[in-house]
Every structure is written in C-alpha cells, then in structure tokens.
Write an enzyme that holds these catalytic residues in place. Structure first.
Site, PDB file in Angstrom:
ATOM      1  N   ALA A 158       7.106  22.666  17.632  1.00  0.00           N
ATOM      2  CA  ALA A 158       7.990  21.929  18.620  1.00  0.00           C
ATOM      3  C   ALA A 158       7.723  22.001  19.892  1.00  0.00           C
ATOM      4  O   ALA A 158       7.804  23.181  20.385  1.00  0.00           O
ATOM      5  CB  ALA A 158       9.483  21.824  18.217  1.00  0.00           C
ATOM      6  N   LYS A 159       7.722  20.994  20.785  1.00  0.00           N
ATOM      7  CA  LYS A 159       7.812  21.520  22.263  1.00  0.00           C
ATOM      8  C   LYS A 159       9.117  21.513  22.638  1.00  0.00           C
ATOM      9  O   LYS A 159       9.851  20.436  23.034  1.00  0.00           O
ATOM     10  CB  LYS A 159       7.024  20.213  22.813  1.00  0.00           C
ATOM     11  CG  LYS A 159       6.658  20.651  24.599  1.00  0.00           C
ATOM     12  CD  LYS A 159       5.296  20.008  25.232  1.00  0.00           C
ATOM     13  CE  LYS A 159       5.301  20.118  26.729  1.00  0.00           C
ATOM     14  NZ  LYS A 159       5.161  21.251  27.117  1.00  0.00           N
ATOM     15  N   ALA A 160       9.817  22.388  22.410  1.00  0.00           N
ATOM     16  CA  ALA A 160      11.597  22.545  22.531  1.00  0.00           C
ATOM     17  C   ALA A 160      11.751  23.220  23.829  1.00  0.00           C
ATOM     18  O   ALA A 160      11.047  24.418  23.991  1.00  0.00           O
ATOM     19  CB  ALA A 160      12.015  23.217  21.423  1.00  0.00           C
ATOM     20  N   TYR A 164      11.067  27.753  25.580  1.00  0.00           N
ATOM     21  CA  TYR A 164      10.418  28.130  27.002  1.00  0.00           C
ATOM     22  C   TYR A 164      11.300  29.474  27.700  1.00  0.00           C
ATOM     23  O   TYR A 164      10.803  29.928  28.821  1.00  0.00           O
ATOM     24  CB  TYR A 164      10.393  26.916  27.846  1.00  0.00           C
ATOM     25  CG  TYR A 164       9.301  26.232  27.468  1.00  0.00           C
ATOM     26  CD1 TYR A 164       8.004  26.459  28.174  1.00  0.00           C
ATOM     27  CD2 TYR A 164       9.150  25.244  26.560  1.00  0.00           C
ATOM     28  CE1 TYR A 164       6.766  25.667  27.695  1.00  0.00           C
ATOM     29  CE2 TYR A 164       8.199  24.209  26.048  1.00  0.00           C
ATOM     30  CZ  TYR A 164       7.100  24.795  26.877  1.00  0.00           C
ATOM     31  OH  TYR A 164       6.009  23.874  26.384  1.00  0.00           O
TER      32      TYR A 164
END
Ligand code: PMP
Length: 303
Positions: A158-160, A164
């Site tokens: 997931a680009k969650a 980050y």
C-alpha cells in the site's frame, strides 16, 4: 529559495467531489488519519497535458485503501476525471498530482468503523525531485536508519502515509549529513529501496533490481523494466546484498517524482553514471511524453 507553505497558495483543490479554493481545503485536528495514519495517497505526473499512467495510479490508490480496510466513495473513473480537471482548473500542463484519501473525524479511536472517507486531489508545479547539477553527477545516498518492515508486519504494497514515517526520519538524517537520500535495507539485510524511489544496478550490460516483496513495486519501476526489455536489455529481479555493490558499474533510482536519476555514491562507494543509465533516462523521458491519457480516452463506468 523561499519556501511557499503548501497551505498558503493560490489555486483550486478537488475535495470530496467539488473544487474549493486552495486555502479552504482544510480538515479537523481530530481527523482519524492524523492520529492513526489512516491515509493513502498517490504521486502522479502530467507531462505536456497528458497524465502518465493515470489509471495505474488510481488503481493503486483504491488498492491501498482496501489494504487499509477502507473504501473510497467514488469510482475510479470519477477520480481519473477529477485528476484531469484539477490540472485544467489550475492551468497546469506539466505538474505533479497528489490524490489522497483518509479517514475523517467521525470517530477517534483505534477502531474506525464509523469514519467516512475523505478524498482530495491537489496539483502543483514540481519540475525535478533532485537538484539539476546533482542529477548529472549522480545523487549521493547513505544507509537509512530504519529497515523496511516485512510483508508479514505491515501492508507493504500500500502507498500508505503511515509507512512513510521511517522514510522521513531516514531522509532527514541523510540530508543533515549532506547526502541526498537514504537507501533502506529489508529485514533480511538485503537492499530494498530509497525513501521514495526504487533502485537499479548495472552489471555487464544487465539491470539488477531488488524483488519488491516488502516495498512498492513502483509504476516507474515497472515502466523502466518494460522499456529496458523492449530495448533488449536483460533485467534480473533478485535479492541484492550490500556486499555486492563493488560488482556493479552503474546505479540509478526510479519513481514518479525522481523519474530516472543516476546515483553517484552509496555511503562512500562510488558509481560513475554511465551510458546505460543515460540511455534509460532518455527512453523514459520519451515514454512519459508519448503516453496519451486525454479526457476522451476515459470510458465512463456508467453510460
Ligand atoms: N518506493 C517508495 C517508498 C515511493 O514513495 C515511491 C514513489 N511513489 C516509489 C517507490 C516509486 O513508485 P512510483 O514509481 O509508482 O512512483
């Protein structure tokens, strides 16, 4: 160059289905996403009036939300159309787009079954991720403080937003130490990716890149692999140990923001950006401009 704060700019932001003046695109301090990291986003680029791989980015946005157990109250076509309209509304034809979906303020606890999903799309001019001179010489990387969590420990495809946190800490430390970015290992000690891009190495005319088993299989990564294979370049996806660095002649990183950027150094180990890297920079630059995603290409989901 003075930094213009992101909340104090002119323009329009698409928010929950409507365009609002840039400075009015606000959310409440008790939003679930702010406290518990329940947000997913995309980084997309428009080149010469065409958005590169728009459908692939939107598909990943929806998949990321699904992996975080929330739905997006729009269709993918509606989001695609809103992305195109956001560029037009702001008068931009070469820009970066940031679609984001997050859990709202209806419930503030680890449990979030009662929250509504909010969605926004902002666009702005963002020419290069790294300084132009640095790109020519190759960017300098150091080792990151943190490793990528294994797929068993987090929704790593997931680009969650939450994933980050370790990237920002690592990138800040890199910049403070005079580097451009940090290179992260996975939990087995193999090379994974930088804080915002995938990595490739060159050995005897072939490309080597880590298997994306605990980090994003980036859309740029997939594009570069496909471009390279079409050009007859062998691409090997494999486990890469830091001890192998001396066997590689070139290195570069790839991502929507970073595009294809040569690497000049990894923590004292130097690479000279070479022919294969420059060739792929050119081929990628041609590919993103050849891509056509006009409004007319988008087939509405309901006729
Ligand atoms: N890894 C990370 C951590 C990133 O933030 C990005 C940028 N989205 C990438 C890889 C590359 O992904 P893409 O090529 O889809 O932009």
């Amino acid at each position: 160059m003075a930094l213009v704060p992101f909340d104090d700019r002119d323009g329009w932001i698409w928010l929950d289905g409507h365009f609002v003046p840039w400075r009015s695109a606000n959310l409440h301090v008790l939003s679930h996403a702010l406290h518990y990291g329940s947000a997913v986003f995309e980084g997309v680029r428009m080149y010469e009036g065409r958005i590169f791989e728009l459908e692939a980015h939107t598909r990943r946005l929806f998949r990321s939300a699904e992996l975080l157990d929330f739905g997006i109250p729009f269709t993918q076509s509606e989001i695609n159309r809103a992305c195109i309209e956001a560029c037009a509304r702001n008068g931009l034809s070469d820009c970066y787009l940031r679609p984001i979906a997050w859990r709202g303020a209806e419930q503030l606890s680890v449990s979030a079954l009662q929250t509504q999903t909010r969605v926004a799309i902002a666009v702005w001019e963002w020419p290069k991720y790294f300084d132009a001179e640095r790109i020519k010489q190759g960017v300098r990387l150091c080792w990151a403080k943190y490793r990528r969590p294994p797929a068993e420990a987090a929704p790593t495809s997931a680009k969650a937003a939450g994933l980050y946190m370790i990237c920002t800490v690592s990138k800040n430390a890199a910049e403070r130490a005079g580097y451009d970015d940090a290179l992260m290992l996975d939990c087995t000690g193999a090379i994974a990716e930088t804080t915002g891009a995938n990595i490739f190495f060159v050995r005897e005319g072939a490309l080597y890149t880590p298997t994306p088993d605990c980090f994003l299989d980036g859309i740029t990564r997939q594009t570069v692999i496909s471009i390279a294979r079409k050009a007859g370049i062998r691409v090997i996806e494999t486990r890469i140990d830091p001890a192998e660095l001396p066997s590689f002649s070139e290195c570069f990183i790839v991502g929507t923001a970073a595009e294809v950027t040569p690497v000049g150094e990894i923590d004292g180990f130097r690479f000279r950006p070479g022919q294969l890297t420059f060739d792929l920079i050119e081929r990628y630059s041609a590919a993103v401009r050849a891509h056509v995603h006009a409004v007319a290409d988008l087939v509405p989901e309901t006729a």
